[in-house]
Design a protein around this motif. Sequence first.
Motif, PDB file in Angstrom:
ATOM      1  N   LYS A  61       0.821  -1.215   0.000  1.00  0.00           N
ATOM      2  CA  LYS A  61       0.000   0.000   0.000  1.00  0.00           C
ATOM      3  C   LYS A  61       0.851   1.260   0.000  1.00  0.00           C
ATOM      4  O   LYS A  61       0.563   2.218  -0.713  1.00  0.00           O
ATOM      5  CB  LYS A  61      -0.936   0.010   1.207  1.00  0.00           C
ATOM      6  N   ILE A  62       1.910   1.251   0.795  1.00  0.00           N
ATOM      7  CA  ILE A  62       2.770   2.443   0.869  1.00  0.00           C
ATOM      8  C   ILE A  62       3.479   2.674  -0.458  1.00  0.00           C
ATOM      9  O   ILE A  62       3.514   3.804  -0.970  1.00  0.00           O
ATOM     10  CB  ILE A  62       3.775   2.304   2.033  1.00  0.00           C
ATOM     11  N   THR A  63       4.033   1.626  -1.036  1.00  0.00           N
ATOM     12  CA  THR A  63       4.748   1.797  -2.303  1.00  0.00           C
ATOM     13  C   THR A  63       3.788   2.099  -3.451  1.00  0.00           C
ATOM     14  O   THR A  63       4.118   2.875  -4.344  1.00  0.00           O
ATOM     15  CB  THR A  63       5.595   0.565  -2.634  1.00  0.00           C
ATOM     16  N   ALA A  64       2.599   1.501  -3.433  1.00  0.00           N
ATOM     17  CA  ALA A  64       1.614   1.814  -4.471  1.00  0.00           C
ATOM     18  C   ALA A  64       1.161   3.259  -4.349  1.00  0.00           C
ATOM     19  O   ALA A  64       0.963   3.940  -5.359  1.00  0.00           O
ATOM     20  CB  ALA A  64       0.420   0.873  -4.376  1.00  0.00           C
ATOM     21  N   ALA A  65       0.986   3.723  -3.112  1.00  0.00           N
ATOM     22  CA  ALA A  65       0.556   5.107  -2.918  1.00  0.00           C
ATOM     23  C   ALA A  65       1.605   6.082  -3.422  1.00  0.00           C
ATOM     24  O   ALA A  65       1.283   7.030  -4.151  1.00  0.00           O
ATOM     25  CB  ALA A  65       0.270   5.360  -1.439  1.00  0.00           C
TER      26      ALA A  65
END
Length: 100
Positions: free
Chosen positions: A18-22
């Motif tokens: 989620k963090i890297t996709a965001a």
Amino acid sequence: MPANPKYLTQSKTQRFAKITAAILGGYFVSVSFHLALTSWFNRPNIIITMTFSAFILWVALMIVAFLAKNGWKIWFLYLGLSLFFLGILYLGQNYNPVAP
């Protein structure tokens, strides 16, 4: 008041996704979208508009990434959108060439 732990992501891999996709995925989508626009419309106008609208789009895509249940699905969605916009960019450069 701290967040309720039952609403937080427990899995480390999901949190990482989620963090890297965001951050990365949202950036890729917003930049590829604006680059696709530059191949079909007036380039200087899109570049000037991109300075503000790309940031707003990036923040909106960050929020969407954290609202999703599965981080890997968001990654695939963002990569698919980026590839789609890059395809539009490719077609725009071939069918709508800019005169030097």
